[in-house]
Design an enzyme around this catalytic site. Sequence first.
Site, PDB file in Angstrom:
ATOM      1  N   TYR A   1       0.863  -1.183   0.000  1.00  0.00           N
ATOM      2  CA  TYR A   1       0.000   0.000   0.000  1.00  0.00           C
ATOM      3  C   TYR A   1       0.894   1.225   0.000  1.00  0.00           C
ATOM      4  O   TYR A   1       1.910   1.255   0.714  1.00  0.00           O
ATOM      5  CB  TYR A   1      -0.913   0.012   1.233  1.00  0.00           C
ATOM      6  CG  TYR A   1      -2.344  -0.213   0.834  1.00  0.00           C
ATOM      7  CD1 TYR A   1      -3.039   0.776   0.124  1.00  0.00           C
ATOM      8  CD2 TYR A   1      -2.993  -1.404   1.112  1.00  0.00           C
ATOM      9  CE1 TYR A   1      -4.341   0.565  -0.288  1.00  0.00           C
ATOM     10  CE2 TYR A   1      -4.299  -1.614   0.699  1.00  0.00           C
ATOM     11  CZ  TYR A   1      -4.970  -0.624  -0.008  1.00  0.00           C
ATOM     12  OH  TYR A   1      -6.247  -0.835  -0.423  1.00  0.00           O
TER      13      TYR A   1
ATOM     14  N   GLU B   1      -0.538   4.821  -0.370  1.00  0.00           N
ATOM     15  CA  GLU B   1      -1.329   6.049  -0.550  1.00  0.00           C
ATOM     16  C   GLU B   1      -0.445   7.251  -0.241  1.00  0.00           C
ATOM     17  O   GLU B   1       0.389   7.210   0.658  1.00  0.00           O
ATOM     18  CB  GLU B   1      -2.561   6.036   0.352  1.00  0.00           C
ATOM     19  CG  GLU B   1      -3.599   5.043  -0.130  1.00  0.00           C
ATOM     20  CD  GLU B   1      -4.899   5.104   0.664  1.00  0.00           C
ATOM     21  OE1 GLU B   1      -5.139   6.087   1.363  1.00  0.00           O
ATOM     22  OE2 GLU B   1      -5.661   4.129   0.558  1.00  0.00           O
TER      23      GLU B   1
ATOM     24  N   ASP C   1      -7.189  14.514 -23.764  1.00  0.00           N
ATOM     25  CA  ASP C   1      -7.083  13.087 -23.437  1.00  0.00           C
ATOM     26  C   ASP C   1      -6.388  12.423 -24.632  1.00  0.00           C
ATOM     27  O   ASP C   1      -7.006  12.181 -25.673  1.00  0.00           O
ATOM     28  CB  ASP C   1      -8.489  12.526 -23.219  1.00  0.00           C
ATOM     29  CG  ASP C   1      -8.490  11.028 -22.956  1.00  0.00           C
ATOM     30  OD1 ASP C   1      -7.432  10.385 -23.108  1.00  0.00           O
ATOM     31  OD2 ASP C   1      -9.564  10.498 -22.610  1.00  0.00           O
TER      32      ASP C   1
ATOM     33  N   THR D   1      -3.861   6.968 -21.341  1.00  0.00           N
ATOM     34  CA  THR D   1      -3.645   5.600 -20.891  1.00  0.00           C
ATOM     35  C   THR D   1      -2.192   5.283 -21.241  1.00  0.00           C
ATOM     36  O   THR D   1      -1.570   5.987 -22.038  1.00  0.00           O
ATOM     37  CB  THR D   1      -4.562   4.588 -21.616  1.00  0.00           C
ATOM     38  OG1 THR D   1      -4.380   4.741 -23.021  1.00  0.00           O
ATOM     39  CG2 THR D   1      -6.020   4.795 -21.261  1.00  0.00           C
TER      40      THR D   1
ATOM     41  N   LYS E   1      -2.017   1.747 -24.809  1.00  0.00           N
ATOM     42  CA  LYS E   1      -2.448   1.689 -26.213  1.00  0.00           C
ATOM     43  C   LYS E   1      -1.216   1.906 -27.098  1.00  0.00           C
ATOM     44  O   LYS E   1      -0.277   1.122 -27.035  1.00  0.00           O
ATOM     45  CB  LYS E   1      -3.565   2.702 -26.458  1.00  0.00           C
ATOM     46  CG  LYS E   1      -4.777   2.508 -25.538  1.00  0.00           C
ATOM     47  CD  LYS E   1      -5.882   3.463 -25.905  1.00  0.00           C
ATOM     48  CE  LYS E   1      -6.845   3.752 -24.795  1.00  0.00           C
ATOM     49  NZ  LYS E   1      -7.895   2.807 -24.572  1.00  0.00           N
TER      50      LYS E   1
ATOM     51  N   ARG F   1      -1.307  -1.782 -18.592  1.00  0.00           N
ATOM     52  CA  ARG F   1      -2.625  -1.153 -18.495  1.00  0.00           C
ATOM     53  C   ARG F   1      -2.571  -0.117 -17.377  1.00  0.00           C
ATOM     54  O   ARG F   1      -2.209  -0.452 -16.249  1.00  0.00           O
ATOM     55  CB  ARG F   1      -3.697  -2.180 -18.143  1.00  0.00           C
ATOM     56  CG  ARG F   1      -3.816  -3.349 -19.067  1.00  0.00           C
ATOM     57  CD  ARG F   1      -5.145  -4.028 -18.916  1.00  0.00           C
ATOM     58  NE  ARG F   1      -6.180  -3.174 -19.456  1.00  0.00           N
ATOM     59  CZ  ARG F   1      -6.433  -3.034 -20.751  1.00  0.00           C
ATOM     60  NH1 ARG F   1      -5.754  -3.720 -21.635  1.00  0.00           N
ATOM     61  NH2 ARG F   1      -7.372  -2.224 -21.179  1.00  0.00           N
TER      62      ARG F   1
HETATM   63  N1  PLP Z   1      -9.823   7.948 -22.905  1.00  0.00           N
HETATM   64  C1  PLP Z   1      -9.834   7.519 -24.165  1.00  0.00           C
HETATM   65  C2  PLP Z   1      -9.686   8.513 -25.272  1.00  0.00           C
HETATM   66  C3  PLP Z   1      -9.959   6.151 -24.449  1.00  0.00           C
HETATM   67  O1  PLP Z   1      -9.992   5.733 -25.712  1.00  0.00           O
HETATM   68  C4  PLP Z   1     -10.081   5.248 -23.364  1.00  0.00           C
HETATM   69  C5  PLP Z   1     -10.220   3.780 -23.566  1.00  0.00           C
HETATM   70  O2  PLP Z   1     -10.742   3.277 -24.465  1.00  0.00           O
HETATM   71  C6  PLP Z   1     -10.090   5.757 -22.064  1.00  0.00           C
HETATM   72  C7  PLP Z   1      -9.951   7.106 -21.861  1.00  0.00           C
HETATM   73  C8  PLP Z   1     -10.311   4.854 -20.875  1.00  0.00           C
HETATM   74  O3  PLP Z   1      -9.241   4.054 -20.633  1.00  0.00           O
HETATM   75  P1  PLP Z   1      -9.368   2.810 -19.603  1.00  0.00           P
HETATM   76  O4  PLP Z   1     -10.070   1.733 -20.330  1.00  0.00           O
HETATM   77  O5  PLP Z   1      -7.944   2.484 -19.262  1.00  0.00           O
HETATM   78  O6  PLP Z   1     -10.129   3.303 -18.428  1.00  0.00           O
END
Ligand code: PLP
Length: 478
Positions: free
Chosen positions: A64, A66, A241, A270, A273, A279
């Site tokens: 842990y 935090e 994002d 993320t 990808k 992950r």
């Molecule tokens: N943001 C975007 C643009 C995504 O394509 C995705 C996943 O498909 C996410 C956020 C969410 O990612 P996670 O599945 O790791 O929560």
Amino acid sequence: MSHNAESTAFRSALEVIRAVEPRVADAIGAELADQRESLKLIASENYASPATLLAMGNWFSDKYAEGTVGRRFYAGCQNVDTVEALAAEHARELFGAAHAYVQPHSGIDANLVAFWAILADRVESPALKKAQKRHVNDLTEEDWFALRRELGDQRMLGMSLDAGGHLTHGFRPNISGKMFDQRSYGTDPATGLIDYDKVAEAAREFRPLILVAGYSAYPRKVNFRIMREIADSVGATFMVDMAHFAGLVAGKVFTGDFDPVPHAHIVTTTTHKSLRGPRGGMVLCGPELADQVDRGCPMVLGGPLPHVMAAKAVALAEARRPDFADYAQRIVDNAQALADGLLRRGASLVTGGTDNHLVLIDVSGYGLTGRQAEQALLDSGIVTNRNAVPQDPNGAWYTSGIRIGTPALTTRGLGAAEMDATAELMHTVLDRTTAGTGPDGAPSKAKYVLDPAVAESVGKQAADLLTPFPLYPEVTLG
Ligand code: PLP
């Protein structure tokens, strides 16, 4: 390192697991076999390196931690501090960001951390200040009502789901659509491209607190300089994002106006990808938002996953190597070769092509729904996912689109010639599949008819295409 250190590592791990629950060991082995055999075109997936995978399978999982580096709520976190600091340092260097927060467990968590950081930065809310100081379980019902009263009508403007945005950018069934008064911008119906004048108009009318850019299914670059100008013109915080295209930013394929980091106030991603890590999620920002971002745990996250942060550090170190830029460029070259191959064979593509890692095929031209096309391709050994196209008449479940992407096949080493062959296989399947009917004879959006001999022949050709490009060639499980 001996040539088969990876084989030894994975074999030994499976032996240890097999002694406890052989069915899990078998499933892990079967997963490798399945991944090796499938032509994986899922735009959001990849294959992490053995080093990244191995960094996750150890005793860091037991800790842990935090808090943040050097300020933990648990004793004995010195080694977690080491890997978290390393992951953050690699992330800052790789992306040229002032601050990196590497604790989010996933992309959705990274976005939640960012939303709350922006709210805390921008909105004067005693209830939020109180919530930040307490554990979520210690908040009373009245505290939650107060939070809702004080924050409930904040506005977010993001890309609509059917134009390629992500459900965390304000889609109603997601918490983002409930936390915020949300409106979305779409794409131009004629070109499929973002119309920046329309985004500016929507921003002027709606005056959002947050303007979100980024996507899951938009096959083009986004001009983040223009988006920032729009955000500035209405006093919005600009959030990007980059979950899908982080690898292209890391590999310097997206630079200048197309690199979100210098333009956005805050960037989320993320790590699994196109970036090819474990992950997980990550937040990058300038010094102004850093303190709020670091409160992600306990505001919306539980304890960090130290084993995953260790793997993030490894993957980010890999992405800083010069060959990652070559990899990132090949992802885009392959997507363009795939798009060209499909177009030459008569497929209809949203926006007419791609300049990133993904291609969105409108399969209505083949007389199919996305659901029918996805299953017919799967029967033929080609793994894709269905996706809505802009203004999709078949909605988000059946859809009219198939989304494909090249990060995974590029990791395996496939190139332009194989992309053309893939386009031929996909076109064959889509062309030979027809829409089926339900039990009452009425047209069905799910049923389809594909001669099994065609599926089998394509499946064999897909497998042959992969043979010269073994997945994890350094790993033999014996
Ligand atoms: N943001 C975007 C643009 C995504 O394509 C995705 C996943 O498909 C996410 C956020 C969410 O990612 P996670 O599945 O790791 O929560």
